[in-house]
Design a protein around this motif. Structure first.
Motif, PDB file in Angstrom:
ATOM      1  N   ALA A  26       0.898  -1.312   0.017  1.00  0.00           N
ATOM      2  CA  ALA A  26       0.002  -0.004   0.221  1.00  0.00           C
ATOM      3  C   ALA A  26       0.815   1.214  -0.042  1.00  0.00           C
ATOM      4  O   ALA A  26       1.937   1.162   0.266  1.00  0.00           O
ATOM      5  N   TYR A  27       0.204   2.452  -0.524  1.00  0.00           N
ATOM      6  CA  TYR A  27       1.102   3.571  -0.545  1.00  0.00           C
ATOM      7  C   TYR A  27       0.127   4.618  -0.074  1.00  0.00           C
ATOM      8  O   TYR A  27      -0.886   4.844  -0.446  1.00  0.00           O
ATOM      9  N   VAL A  28       0.432   5.229   1.143  1.00  0.00           N
ATOM     10  CA  VAL A  28      -0.055   6.410   1.600  1.00  0.00           C
ATOM     11  C   VAL A  28       0.379   7.733   1.795  1.00  0.00           C
ATOM     12  O   VAL A  28       1.782   7.544   1.555  1.00  0.00           O
ATOM     13  N   ARG A  29       0.000   8.834   1.678  1.00  0.00           N
ATOM     14  CA  ARG A  29       0.450  10.075   1.665  1.00  0.00           C
ATOM     15  C   ARG A  29      -0.136  11.218   2.283  1.00  0.00           C
ATOM     16  O   ARG A  29      -1.445  11.155   2.200  1.00  0.00           O
ATOM     17  N   VAL A  30       0.504  12.077   2.910  1.00  0.00           N
ATOM     18  CA  VAL A  30      -0.126  13.208   3.415  1.00  0.00           C
ATOM     19  C   VAL A  30       0.661  14.389   2.586  1.00  0.00           C
ATOM     20  O   VAL A  30       1.975  14.182   2.490  1.00  0.00           O
ATOM     21  N   SER A  31       0.091  15.561   2.505  1.00  0.00           N
ATOM     22  CA  SER A  31       0.890  16.877   1.830  1.00  0.00           C
ATOM     23  C   SER A  31       1.668  17.739   2.852  1.00  0.00           C
ATOM     24  O   SER A  31       2.519  18.527   2.182  1.00  0.00           O
ATOM     25  N   THR A  32       1.143  17.721   4.067  1.00  0.00           N
ATOM     26  CA  THR A  32       1.740  18.436   4.923  1.00  0.00           C
ATOM     27  C   THR A  32       2.208  17.667   6.359  1.00  0.00           C
ATOM     28  O   THR A  32       2.128  16.547   6.325  1.00  0.00           O
ATOM     29  N   GLU A  33       2.971  18.380   7.025  1.00  0.00           N
ATOM     30  CA  GLU A  33       3.492  17.683   8.162  1.00  0.00           C
ATOM     31  C   GLU A  33       2.685  18.283   9.394  1.00  0.00           C
ATOM     32  O   GLU A  33       2.901  17.978  10.536  1.00  0.00           O
ATOM     33  N   HIS A  34       1.542  18.919   9.277  1.00  0.00           N
ATOM     34  CA  HIS A  34       0.694  19.230  10.512  1.00  0.00           C
ATOM     35  C   HIS A  34       0.250  17.943  10.970  1.00  0.00           C
ATOM     36  O   HIS A  34      -0.003  16.961  10.559  1.00  0.00           O
ATOM     37  N   SER A  35      -0.396  18.090  12.457  1.00  0.00           N
ATOM     38  CA  SER A  35      -0.437  17.123  13.306  1.00  0.00           C
ATOM     39  C   SER A  35      -1.648  16.439  12.860  1.00  0.00           C
ATOM     40  O   SER A  35      -1.926  15.246  12.914  1.00  0.00           O
ATOM     41  N   GLN A  37      -2.707  16.094   9.890  1.00  0.00           N
ATOM     42  CA  GLN A  37      -2.259  15.246   8.539  1.00  0.00           C
ATOM     43  C   GLN A  37      -1.347  13.929   9.230  1.00  0.00           C
ATOM     44  O   GLN A  37      -1.772  12.924   8.510  1.00  0.00           O
ATOM     45  N   LEU A  38      -0.801  13.960  10.147  1.00  0.00           N
ATOM     46  CA  LEU A  38       0.028  13.051  10.540  1.00  0.00           C
ATOM     47  C   LEU A  38      -1.037  11.951  11.076  1.00  0.00           C
ATOM     48  O   LEU A  38      -0.437  10.620  11.056  1.00  0.00           O
ATOM     49  N   GLN A  39      -2.023  12.424  11.716  1.00  0.00           N
ATOM     50  CA  GLN A  39      -2.974  11.467  12.132  1.00  0.00           C
ATOM     51  C   GLN A  39      -3.610  10.670  11.167  1.00  0.00           C
ATOM     52  O   GLN A  39      -3.812   9.421  11.428  1.00  0.00           O
ATOM     53  N   SER A  40      -3.778  11.256  10.125  1.00  0.00           N
ATOM     54  CA  SER A  40      -4.318  10.957   8.802  1.00  0.00           C
ATOM     55  C   SER A  40      -3.561   9.629   8.377  1.00  0.00           C
ATOM     56  O   SER A  40      -3.913   8.887   7.861  1.00  0.00           O
ATOM     57  N   LEU A  41      -2.059  10.043   8.238  1.00  0.00           N
ATOM     58  CA  LEU A  41      -1.224   9.235   7.664  1.00  0.00           C
ATOM     59  C   LEU A  41      -1.104   7.980   8.634  1.00  0.00           C
ATOM     60  O   LEU A  41      -1.294   6.680   8.181  1.00  0.00           O
ATOM     61  N   ALA A  42      -1.564   8.105   9.942  1.00  0.00           N
ATOM     62  CA  ALA A  42      -1.212   7.015  11.037  1.00  0.00           C
ATOM     63  C   ALA A  42      -2.544   5.856  10.619  1.00  0.00           C
ATOM     64  O   ALA A  42      -2.652   4.746  10.481  1.00  0.00           O
ATOM     65  N   ASN A  43      -3.614   6.678  10.503  1.00  0.00           N
ATOM     66  CA  ASN A  43      -5.017   6.023   9.988  1.00  0.00           C
ATOM     67  C   ASN A  43      -5.107   5.391   8.763  1.00  0.00           C
ATOM     68  O   ASN A  43      -5.726   4.202   8.840  1.00  0.00           O
ATOM     69  N   GLN A  44      -4.345   5.953   7.787  1.00  0.00           N
ATOM     70  CA  GLN A  44      -4.398   5.292   6.561  1.00  0.00           C
ATOM     71  C   GLN A  44      -3.336   3.946   6.601  1.00  0.00           C
ATOM     72  O   GLN A  44      -3.697   2.765   6.015  1.00  0.00           O
ATOM     73  N   THR A  45      -2.228   4.310   7.230  1.00  0.00           N
ATOM     74  CA  THR A  45      -1.447   3.178   7.541  1.00  0.00           C
ATOM     75  C   THR A  45      -2.089   1.882   8.156  1.00  0.00           C
ATOM     76  O   THR A  45      -1.873   0.765   7.924  1.00  0.00           O
TER      77      THR A  45
END
Length: 79
Positions: A26-35, A37-45
């Motif tokens: 799987a490939y996951v991505r967020v476009s900023t390093e805001h908190s 967005q980082l939570q979104s990255l964790a959720n996607q993962t």
């Protein structure tokens, strides 16, 4: 107004199991390093880890990710 029938289209499942398990990632991505967005990255993962964890017809090789990189850029190391 014309009344019509609604036809339900069922998704097709894998009719025959492949001879060898499929390797998937799987490939996951967020476009900023805001908190947020980082939570979104964790959720996607987590989503993909859980989705393929017990998959009987595939070998899950992992999640690749990029943080703070626009999807419009071609140079995405995780991709």
């Amino acid at each position: 107004m014309m009344k019509g029938k609604i036809k339900r289209i069922h998704s097709k499942s894998l009719l025959v199991s492949p001879a060898k398990p499929l390797r998937v990632c799987a490939y996951v991505r967020v476009s900023t390093e805001h908190s947020a967005q980082l939570q979104s990255l964790a959720n996607q993962t987590d989503y993909y880890n859980n989705k393929f964890e017990d998959c009987s017809h595939c070998i899950f090789v992992g999640v690749f990710s990029d943080i703070g990189i626009s999807g419009a850029k071609e140079n995405r190391p995780g991709f």
